[in-house]
Design a protein around this motif. Structure first.
Motif, short mmCIF file in Angstrom:
data_model
loop_
_atom_site.label_atom_id
_atom_site.label_comp_id
_atom_site.label_asym_id
_atom_site.label_seq_id
_atom_site.Cartn_x
_atom_site.Cartn_y
_atom_site.Cartn_z
N TYR A 52 3.51 1.94 -15.20
CA TYR A 52 4.58 2.88 -15.02
C TYR A 52 5.54 2.28 -13.83
N ASN A 53 4.94 1.85 -12.90
CA ASN A 53 5.85 1.38 -11.87
C ASN A 53 5.00 0.67 -10.92
N ALA A 54 5.75 -0.21 -10.01
CA ALA A 54 4.94 -1.04 -9.22
C ALA A 54 5.82 -1.47 -8.05
N THR A 55 5.32 -1.62 -6.89
CA THR A 55 6.02 -1.80 -5.61
C THR A 55 5.69 -3.45 -5.19
N VAL A 56 6.60 -4.08 -4.82
CA VAL A 56 6.72 -5.33 -4.42
C VAL A 56 7.41 -5.57 -2.98
N ARG A 57 6.81 -6.48 -2.34
CA ARG A 57 7.41 -6.83 -0.90
C ARG A 57 8.24 -7.91 -0.88
N TYR A 58 9.65 -7.59 -0.43
CA TYR A 58 10.79 -8.48 -0.66
C TYR A 58 11.06 -9.01 0.97
N ARG A 59 11.02 -10.17 0.98
CA ARG A 59 11.52 -10.69 2.49
C ARG A 59 12.57 -11.66 2.02
#
Length: 329
Positions: A300-307
């Motif tokens: 349904y949703n996901a969280t990504v770490r962006y750098r």
């Protein structure tokens, strides 16, 4: 008591001045190589900030496409779905960094924690919208006890209907979102014709307010009607009956925190549809792939770490990605 001569005093002053100079240089480097977490949107004056934000938007879009593909092709179980999503995110990270590395920019994208799982409900073949039971029903429950998240946003995303045949005005196809704790109902009726000089009509009846019903009609030449229910468009054009605003007929708006989705007169419309709903599979599950309609596990949703790193800027953020996010509020 010790005494300092003029030369010793001068040396101490020189050493102190050098120490201050080193300190100032260090502070300048810190300022010039600014580090921001999450709140870069208001820092447009920082060198490279626009590029970092543009790349963030691109990453969010590409990861969303990866999640959509994983939901469609890696749905056998939770493990394969998460693995497929992680590999897709890794590909996004690698390709994005390759695009920017020649300019001295490093980009890294990784999955942060576990995704939120839901259910993808879809009919992939072109047929009537009946249930998949041994004796197919024309009036049936598509999804049960769909719960909104704590922030109150909708719990259904990417609800799209592609119809190759539409019912007449006397036998409209009906989609209903029924609130489980009350009699509140959101209803959408669809009718018309496809092909040259065709028209697709959509009307929405919301639980409360005046007026309680609003409609839109769009002329079409294509052999099918495309209705993005949660996106609020018909044939790619805005349908005010399905959007926010004065009427606010957004899907399932006003029916409470938990609802069911039902179809009525499913034998009067032909084509395919798909949606992703939040939570576990419906209490009345459909067949699994490759039968149609089908019900499979989905992200349904996901969280990504962006750098994002350059010589002048380091930007780090966690991005919540849910394909169809703009249409689900």
């Amino acid at each position: 008591m010790a005494h300092l001569n003029d030369d010793e005093g001068g040396q101490i002053i020189l050493i102190a001045a050098l120490a201050l100079a080193v300190t100032f240089i260090g502070l300048a480097l810190v300022v010039n190589s600014a580090i921001y977490t999450q709140n870069l949107a208001s820092r447009g004056e920082v060198a490279g900030s626009n590029d970092a934000l543009e790349m963030r938007a691109m990453v969010e879009s590409n990861v969303g496409q990866g999640i959509t593909a994983a939901n469609r092709y890696n749905h056998s179980n939770q493990t394969t779905l998460k693995t497929g999503t992680r590999e897709s995110i890794r590909t996004v990270s690698t390709q994005t960094e390759r695009q920017r590395v020649t300019s001295g920019t490093l980009v890294n994208v990784t999955l942060a924690g576990s995704p939120t799982y839901g259910t993808r409900i879809a009919q992939n073949d072109t047929s009537v919208f009946n249930s998949s039971e041994a004796t197919p029903s024309t009036d049936w429950t598509v999804g049960e006890r769909i719960k909104r998240p704590s922030d109150g946003t909708n719990a259904t995303r990417r609800f799209v209907i592609n119809a190759t045949e539409l019912p007449s005005s006397g036998s409209k196809f009906v989609v209903t979102a029924n609130g489980t704790g009350s009699n509140s109902k959101w209803k959408m009726r669809i009718w018309g014709s496809v092909g040259p000089s065709g028209t697709v009509n959509v009307s929405v009846e919301r639980p409360a307010g005046t007026p309680s019903t609003q409609a839109c009609g769009v002329s079409i030449e294509e052999p099918y009607a495309h209705i993005d229910v949660t996106g609020g468009t018909v044939q790619g054009e805005p349908c005010l009956a399905l959007q926010g605003g004065d009427f606010d007929g957004r899907f399932a708006h006003g029916v409470g925190d938990e609802y069911n989705i039902t179809y009525k007169r499913g034998d009067q419309i032909k084509g395919n549809y798909s949606m992703v709903v939040r939570g576990s599979r419906p209490a009345n599950p459909l067949d699994t792939a490759p039968k149609s309609p089908l019900s499979t596990i989905a992200i349904y949703n996901a969280t990504v770490r962006y750098r994002y790193d350059t010589s002048n800027l380091r930007y780090e953020a966690k991005i919540r990605v849910a394909p169809g996010e703009p249409d689900a509020s």
